[in-house]
Design a protein around this motif. Structure first.
Motif, PDB file in Angstrom:
ATOM      1  N   SER A 276       3.258 -27.209  41.867  1.00 23.87           N
ATOM      2  CA  SER A 276       1.954 -26.752  41.355  1.00 23.87           C
ATOM      3  C   SER A 276       1.144 -26.011  42.404  1.00 23.87           C
ATOM      4  CB  SER A 276       1.073 -27.880  40.806  1.00 23.87           C
ATOM      5  OG  SER A 276       1.748 -28.620  39.834  1.00 23.87           O
ATOM      6  N   PRO A 278       1.477 -24.748  46.962  1.00 26.38           N
ATOM      7  CA  PRO A 278       2.405 -24.749  48.101  1.00 26.38           C
ATOM      8  C   PRO A 278       2.353 -26.050  48.893  1.00 26.38           C
ATOM      9  CG  PRO A 278       0.757 -22.963  48.305  1.00 26.38           C
ATOM     10  CD  PRO A 278       0.421 -23.730  47.074  1.00 26.38           C
ATOM     11  N   GLU A 297      10.886 -29.344  46.632  1.00 28.59           N
ATOM     12  CA  GLU A 297       9.803 -28.492  46.131  1.00 28.59           C
ATOM     13  C   GLU A 297      10.342 -27.528  45.086  1.00 28.59           C
ATOM     14  OE1 GLU A 297       7.476 -26.297  49.002  1.00 28.59           O
ATOM     15  OE2 GLU A 297       6.072 -25.635  47.443  1.00 28.59           O
ATOM     16  N   ARG A 298       9.548 -27.405  44.008  1.00 27.91           N
ATOM     17  CA  ARG A 298       9.904 -26.461  42.942  1.00 27.91           C
ATOM     18  C   ARG A 298       8.677 -25.632  42.603  1.00 27.91           C
ATOM     19  NH1 ARG A 298       6.065 -26.992  39.939  1.00 27.91           N
ATOM     20  NH2 ARG A 298       5.505 -28.816  38.849  1.00 27.91           N
ATOM     21  N   GLY A 300       6.526 -23.475  39.501  1.00 30.76           N
ATOM     22  CA  GLY A 300       6.379 -23.287  38.067  1.00 30.76           C
ATOM     23  C   GLY A 300       5.049 -22.661  37.742  1.00 30.76           C
ATOM     24  N   MET A 301       4.825 -22.401  36.479  1.00 30.95           N
ATOM     25  CA  MET A 301       3.505 -21.981  36.016  1.00 30.95           C
ATOM     26  C   MET A 301       3.357 -22.280  34.534  1.00 30.95           C
ATOM     27  SD  MET A 301       3.714 -17.832  36.319  1.00 30.95           S
ATOM     28  CE  MET A 301       1.997 -17.645  35.882  1.00 30.95           C
ATOM     29  N   THR A 302       2.111 -22.350  34.087  1.00 31.30           N
ATOM     30  CA  THR A 302       1.841 -22.720  32.711  1.00 31.30           C
ATOM     31  C   THR A 302       2.618 -21.838  31.737  1.00 31.30           C
ATOM     32  OG1 THR A 302      -0.342 -23.495  33.358  1.00 31.30           O
ATOM     33  CG2 THR A 302      -0.021 -23.000  31.024  1.00 31.30           C
ATOM     34  N   ASP A 381       2.432 -13.850  41.201  1.00 31.85           N
ATOM     35  CA  ASP A 381       2.777 -14.396  42.517  1.00 31.85           C
ATOM     36  C   ASP A 381       3.584 -13.348  43.269  1.00 31.85           C
ATOM     37  OD1 ASP A 381       1.703 -17.079  42.274  1.00 31.85           O
ATOM     38  OD2 ASP A 381       3.276 -17.426  40.781  1.00 31.85           O
ATOM     39  N   LYS A 398      -2.605 -12.163  41.913  1.00 37.81           N
ATOM     40  CA  LYS A 398      -3.735 -12.562  41.073  1.00 37.81           C
ATOM     41  C   LYS A 398      -4.764 -13.265  41.949  1.00 37.81           C
ATOM     42  CE  LYS A 398      -0.938 -16.565  39.733  1.00 37.81           C
ATOM     43  NZ  LYS A 398      -0.015 -17.079  38.751  1.00 37.81           N
ATOM     44  N   ILE A 402      -5.947 -22.526  44.133  1.00 38.40           N
ATOM     45  CA  ILE A 402      -5.363 -23.781  43.627  1.00 38.40           C
ATOM     46  C   ILE A 402      -5.917 -24.919  44.461  1.00 38.40           C
ATOM     47  CG2 ILE A 402      -3.290 -25.041  42.990  1.00 38.40           C
ATOM     48  CD1 ILE A 402      -1.754 -22.471  42.887  1.00 38.40           C
ATOM     49  N   ASN A 407      -5.980 -25.067  38.892  1.00 36.02           N
ATOM     50  CA  ASN A 407      -6.261 -23.645  39.094  1.00 36.02           C
ATOM     51  C   ASN A 407      -7.727 -23.327  38.884  1.00 36.02           C
ATOM     52  OD1 ASN A 407      -3.584 -23.397  39.389  1.00 36.02           O
ATOM     53  ND2 ASN A 407      -3.311 -21.805  37.842  1.00 36.02           N
TER      54      ASN A 407
HETATM   55  P1  AMP Z   1      -0.776 -22.798  36.583  1.00 33.17           P
HETATM   56  O1  AMP Z   1      -1.334 -21.545  36.061  1.00 33.17           O
HETATM   57  O2  AMP Z   1      -1.722 -23.937  36.663  1.00 33.17           O
HETATM   58  O3  AMP Z   1       0.429 -23.164  35.861  1.00 33.17           O
HETATM   59  O4  AMP Z   1      -0.383 -22.517  38.089  1.00 33.17           O
HETATM   60  C1  AMP Z   1       0.739 -21.755  38.370  1.00 33.17           C
HETATM   61  C2  AMP Z   1       0.662 -21.207  39.761  1.00 33.17           C
HETATM   62  O5  AMP Z   1       0.750 -22.255  40.716  1.00 33.17           O
HETATM   63  C3  AMP Z   1       1.811 -20.305  40.078  1.00 33.17           C
HETATM   64  O6  AMP Z   1       1.645 -19.013  39.547  1.00 33.17           O
HETATM   65  C4  AMP Z   1       1.804 -20.343  41.587  1.00 33.17           C
HETATM   66  O7  AMP Z   1       0.819 -19.452  42.097  1.00 33.17           O
HETATM   67  C5  AMP Z   1       1.388 -21.766  41.875  1.00 33.17           C
HETATM   68  N1  AMP Z   1       2.515 -22.636  42.232  1.00 33.17           N
HETATM   69  C6  AMP Z   1       3.172 -23.522  41.469  1.00 33.17           C
HETATM   70  N2  AMP Z   1       4.133 -24.143  42.184  1.00 33.17           N
HETATM   71  C7  AMP Z   1       4.078 -23.644  43.432  1.00 33.17           C
HETATM   72  C8  AMP Z   1       4.799 -23.870  44.643  1.00 33.17           C
HETATM   73  N3  AMP Z   1       5.756 -24.785  44.718  1.00 33.17           N
HETATM   74  N4  AMP Z   1       4.463 -23.125  45.726  1.00 33.17           N
HETATM   75  C9  AMP Z   1       3.489 -22.214  45.669  1.00 33.17           C
HETATM   76  N5  AMP Z   1       2.762 -21.955  44.563  1.00 33.17           N
HETATM   77  C10 AMP Z   1       3.055 -22.670  43.456  1.00 33.17           C
END
Ligand code: AMP
Ligand code: MCA
Length: 502
Positions: A276, A278, A297-298, A300-302, A381, A398, A402, A407
């Protein structure tokens, strides 16, 4: 054949009826075999409240077993689940009700809820974390409705709002197919089985808590040990009973800050997952030194659920990187003209795959902007790939902060604060924070007319959820600007970089 996610879960639960599905405050509240009855009561309640296939059901509540049953019941109805952060103010919720037009709003009795005179048909029900509330009472008195609405993989299961870089919320439309394919992939990649048990301390209203942690438990037949919210002491106490823990980086720094978090406490677990936001390599290293575990570590995004993951083999996990695209996900790194860049070069990350949402709810323009003609979704990203395809996130194109895994979109706050009397210009930035990773900071200039800091703060507290509220406000003579007169946010970030860490 129906592709309702509920049918997918039911099929996986065959032969595991006695296995605990959900534990709350240490007690089993549902076994896999009686889950359909719990969900069926909520489905009957939803139907009494007028919910039909395709209807949106908005839920603004804290974690609880009732939340889980209500969520699964919405899917069983073929309706669309729209979760909201309970911290949102009434003003924030009003905008989302106008957009999603739910037929039912389920909310905690203490949470902020707007008046909605222009939505006379909107029904309301309450759901509280202690198991009370009108929805829970209604459900308790009804005969379970065990039917599951047949849907196709392309039918909508959920709409999750992300605030958007323009400051206007956009609802990501996730289908049953998106959800089912992602959980099946994670189950295989992260070696889940019915021998697992999961410590679930994430909020249920976001992808991480709902579609990663909860879904993995249900898919793997792994008991979910659920907490009302993250609390380091409560998590540490629970560790002897679980095999997997997952959370945002703030969870890991808070665990490391706790004296009771020892090598022995972490020993029974097979896997710690972070995402979610870094994860700092220094946190990865401190965690390994304390526990011997290398955090997986993985990324993702919504709009796309889980996209990449570090490998399962601990030695192959590399701090500061997010691993490889998950099976079925195509990930490109491109320049401004959408041409693919060679390994090592930083560009925008584009993705496609069965995990990617079907666009934004009632926002054809935003959908077209985010998906190029080639069908690849623009993540916002930036990053690069190694020669072997391993992905590193470098930053964000963008404008997004975070904070503690939540967000915050500067544009939304800037639009609000620019309208306050006496304010000439506003810039909202994220700066390093030892607990939340990044913290929200606002800088303003004044136009010389009457300005009152108390009124300014009142606008913030009435309109913005607590996690979006600036943790510092600076009144400046002028902003650092470029030749075009545009505020240079990178310079502002440098100026205030030590605000919370110095
Ligand atoms: P959200 O819109 O709440 O789903 O947030 C998604 C955003 O969280 C992604 O576009 C990334 O910018 C960031 N994000 C999610 N996981 C990571 C990660 N492991 N490392 C860096 N950024 C992340
Ligand atoms: C609470 N506060 C915050 C945050 N949380 N401020 C900034 N950022 C935050 N995240 C406020 C509180 O209201 C409080 O204000 C003050 O900061 C300190 O509160 P504290 O008690 O320390 O906070 P907490 O209640 O313990 O919450 C911190 C938390 C929580 C446990 C880290 O924020 C959390 O659960 N975060 C997880 C978010 C998450 O699940 N993200 C996944 C999104 P005051 O003192 O004035 O009351 S899904 C996603 O991003 C994608 C898909 C992905 O890849 O997973």
């Amino acid at each position: 054949m129906s592709e309702n996610l509920i049918d997918v879960f039911h099929a996986r639960h065959q032969g595991h009826a006695d296995r605990p599905a959900l534990l709350w405050q240490g007690a089993v509240v549902a076994r896999l075999g009686d889950l359909p009855h719990h969900v069926g009561r909520y489905r009957a309640a939803l139907r009494e409240l007028g919910v039909a296939r395709g209807d949106r059901v908005m839920v603004k509540a804290e974690n609880s077993p009732g939340f889980v049953f209500a969520y699964l019941a919405v899917l069983a109805c073929g309706a669309v689940f729209v979760p909201l952060n309970p911290a949102y103010t009434a003003a924030e919720v009003a905008v989302l009700i106008d957009d999603a037009e739910p037929v039912l709003l389920i909310h905690a009795s203490t949470t902020a809820i707007p008046e909605t005179p222009h939505h006379p048909a909107l029904r309301r029900a309450t759901l509280d974390a202690d198991g009370t509330g009108s929805l829970c009472h209604l459900a308790a008195g009804l005969t379970p409705d065990l039917a599951v609405e047949p849907v196709t993989a392309g039918d909508l299961a959920a709409i999750l709002f992300t605030s958007g870089t323009t400051g206007r919320p956009k609802g990501a439309m996730l289908t049953h197919g998106n959800l089912a394919s992602n959980v099946a992939t994670l189950h295989a990649e992260w070696h889940f089985s019915d021998a697992d048990a999961i410590c679930h301390a994430l909020p249920l209203f976001h992808v991480h808590g709902l579609f990663v942690a909860l879904h993995l438990g249900l898919y793997a037949c792994a008991p979910l040990h659920m907490l009302p919210k993250f609390d380091a002491g409560a998590v540490i106490a629970m560790l002897p009973q679980v095999t997997v823990f997952m959370g945002v980086p703030t969870f890991y720094t808070r665990l490391l800050d706790h004296a009771d978090f020892t090598h022995a406490r972490a020993a029974p677990l097979r896997l710690f997952i972070s995402g979610s936001a870094p994860l700092l390599p220094s946190v990865f290293a401190a965690f390994e030194a304390r526990t011997g575990h290398r955090i997986l570590e993985r990324y993702g995004m919504t709009e796309a659920l889980m996209i990449t993951s570090n490998p399962y083999a601990p030695a192959a996990r590399r701090p500061g990187t997010v691993g490889y695209p998950l099976p079925g996900v195509a990930l490109r790194v491109v320049d401004a003209a959408r041409a693919d860049l060679p390994p090592g070069e930083v560009g925008e990350i584009l993705i496609s795959g069965p995990n990617v949402c079907h666009g934004y709810w009632r926002r054809a323009e935003a959908t077209a902007e985010s998906f190029g003609a080639d069908g690849f979704f623009q993540t916002g990203d930036t990053g690069f790939k190694d020669a072997d395809g391993r992905v590193t996130i470098a930053g964000r194109s963008k404008d997004l902060i975070i904070s503690g895994g939540f967000n915050v979109y500067p544009a939304e706050i800037e639009m609000l604060l620019a309208d306050v009397a006496g304010v000439a210009d506003v810039a909202v930035i994220g700066v390093p924070h030892p607990d939340f990773g990044e913290a929200v900071v606002a800088a303003i200039t004044l136009d010389g007319t009457s300005f009152d800091m108390a009124d300014f703060q009142a606008v913030i507290t009435t309109h913005l959820a607590r996690f979006k509220q600036p943790k510092a406000v600076h009144v400046l003579e002028d902003f650092p600007r470029n030749a075009m007169g545009k505020i240079v946010k990178t310079r502002l970030r440098e100026i205030y970089a030590g605000q919370f860490t110095a």
